[in-house]
Enzyme design. Structure first.
Site, PDB file in Angstrom:
ATOM      1  N   ARG A   1       0.846  -1.194   0.000  1.00 44.82           N
ATOM      2  CA  ARG A   1       0.000   0.000   0.000  1.00 44.82           C
ATOM      3  C   ARG A   1       0.873   1.232   0.000  1.00 44.82           C
ATOM      4  O   ARG A   1       1.793   1.351   0.812  1.00 44.82           O
ATOM      5  CB  ARG A   1      -0.847   0.050   1.281  1.00 44.82           C
TER       6      ARG A   1
ATOM      7  N   THR B   1      -1.555   7.426  -0.094  1.00 44.85           N
ATOM      8  CA  THR B   1      -2.850   7.313  -0.791  1.00 44.85           C
ATOM      9  C   THR B   1      -3.616   6.054  -0.370  1.00 44.85           C
ATOM     10  O   THR B   1      -4.805   5.939  -0.635  1.00 44.85           O
ATOM     11  CB  THR B   1      -2.631   7.219  -2.316  1.00 44.85           C
TER      12      THR B   1
ATOM     13  N   ASP C   1       0.954  -3.382  12.129  1.00 42.67           N
ATOM     14  CA  ASP C   1       1.403  -3.700  10.767  1.00 42.67           C
ATOM     15  C   ASP C   1       1.822  -5.168  10.718  1.00 42.67           C
ATOM     16  O   ASP C   1       2.853  -5.558  11.270  1.00 42.67           O
ATOM     17  CB  ASP C   1       2.581  -2.792  10.386  1.00 42.67           C
TER      18      ASP C   1
ATOM     19  N   ASP D   1       5.361  -6.037   9.220  1.00 48.73           N
ATOM     20  CA  ASP D   1       6.462  -5.662  10.117  1.00 48.73           C
ATOM     21  C   ASP D   1       6.554  -6.616  11.303  1.00 48.73           C
ATOM     22  O   ASP D   1       7.648  -6.991  11.737  1.00 48.73           O
ATOM     23  CB  ASP D   1       6.263  -4.232  10.632  1.00 48.73           C
TER      24      ASP D   1
END
Ligand code: PRP
Ligand code: URA
Length: 208
Positions: free
Chosen positions: A104, A108, A199, A202
């Site tokens: 991603r 945006t 995340d 991560d």
């Protein structure tokens, strides 16, 4: 269609994953285990057929060996989707594996595709795999690419989803059955799922 794979063992393991103190090793193990448990729901209606091969039981009875009717392709969305593959392969060792590289854009939130490779198989069931369904952009882009390839029997298997992402996928592809371990509340201003688990990429790969 949306199915929430509700099970106390999934809830326990998801709670470990949501905990910010959980390190990569335990995070990965819990993700693998939940992926295995979710297979019970995701593949519940897949048909089995008798193969040409026979087996003999210890009691001396000959039976046809049973196999899955459909060929199965797992299509993890890189990177985080990789974290669910072993858990599924442990349940379905005959599944083939494709790879869909996508990230991603942090500003945006639009998905950017950087890799696409799927096995070539007749009429497979393709299961798109990704722990996180946030805006739905990555899943929609992955499913579009799979359909362009001519595969139309597609399921989406995620760990945690936001209502917005579920709605977006359902509107774009009413024929794609979505499976989640949890439908969470909402997205924050950065497009992260709340309460979510942070995340996923991560945390799986220790990149933060
Ligand atoms: C995460 C996640 C999904 C996507 C979900 O990937 O694994 O692929 O975001 O968000 P969306 O529904 O709004 O598209 P990310 O872009 O962080 O890439 P990574 O797996 O490489 O870390
Ligand atoms: N991607 C993640 O890894 N986590 C989120 O909460 C949303 C998208």
């Amino acid at each position: 269609m949306l199915t929430i794979c509700k099970h106390p063992l999934i809830d326990l393991k998801l709670s470990i994953m949501r905990d910010e103190r959980t390190k990569s090793k335990e995070f990965r193990e819990s993700l693998d285990e939940i992926a295995s448990l979710m297979c019970y729901e995701v593949f519940k209606d897949v048909k089995t057929i008798n193969s040409n091969e026979n087996i003999v039981t210890p009691t001396g009875i000959t039976l046809p060996k049973v196999k899955l009717e459909s060929k199965i392709i797992l299509a993890p969305i890189l990177r985080a989707g990789i974290g669910m593959v072993d858990g599924i392969i442990n349940m379905i060792p005959t599944a083939r594996i494709g790879h869909i590289g996508m990230y991603r854009n942090e500003k945006t939130l639009e998905p950017v595709e950087y890799y696409f490779k799927l096995p070539i198989v007749d009429n497979p069931l393709v299961v798109v795999v990704d722990p996180m369904l946030a805006t739905g952009g990555s899943a929609i882009s992955a499913i579009s690419a799979i359909k362009k390839r001519g595969y139309n029997n597609i399921r989406l298997m995620c760990l945690v989803g936001a209502p917005q992402g579920v709605k977006a996928v359902e509107e774009a592809f009413p024929d794609v059955h979505i499976f989640l371990a949890s439908l969470d509340e909402k997205l924050n201003e950065k497009g992260y799922i709340l309460p979510g688990l942070g995340d996923a990429g991560d945390r799986i790969f220790g990149t933060k």
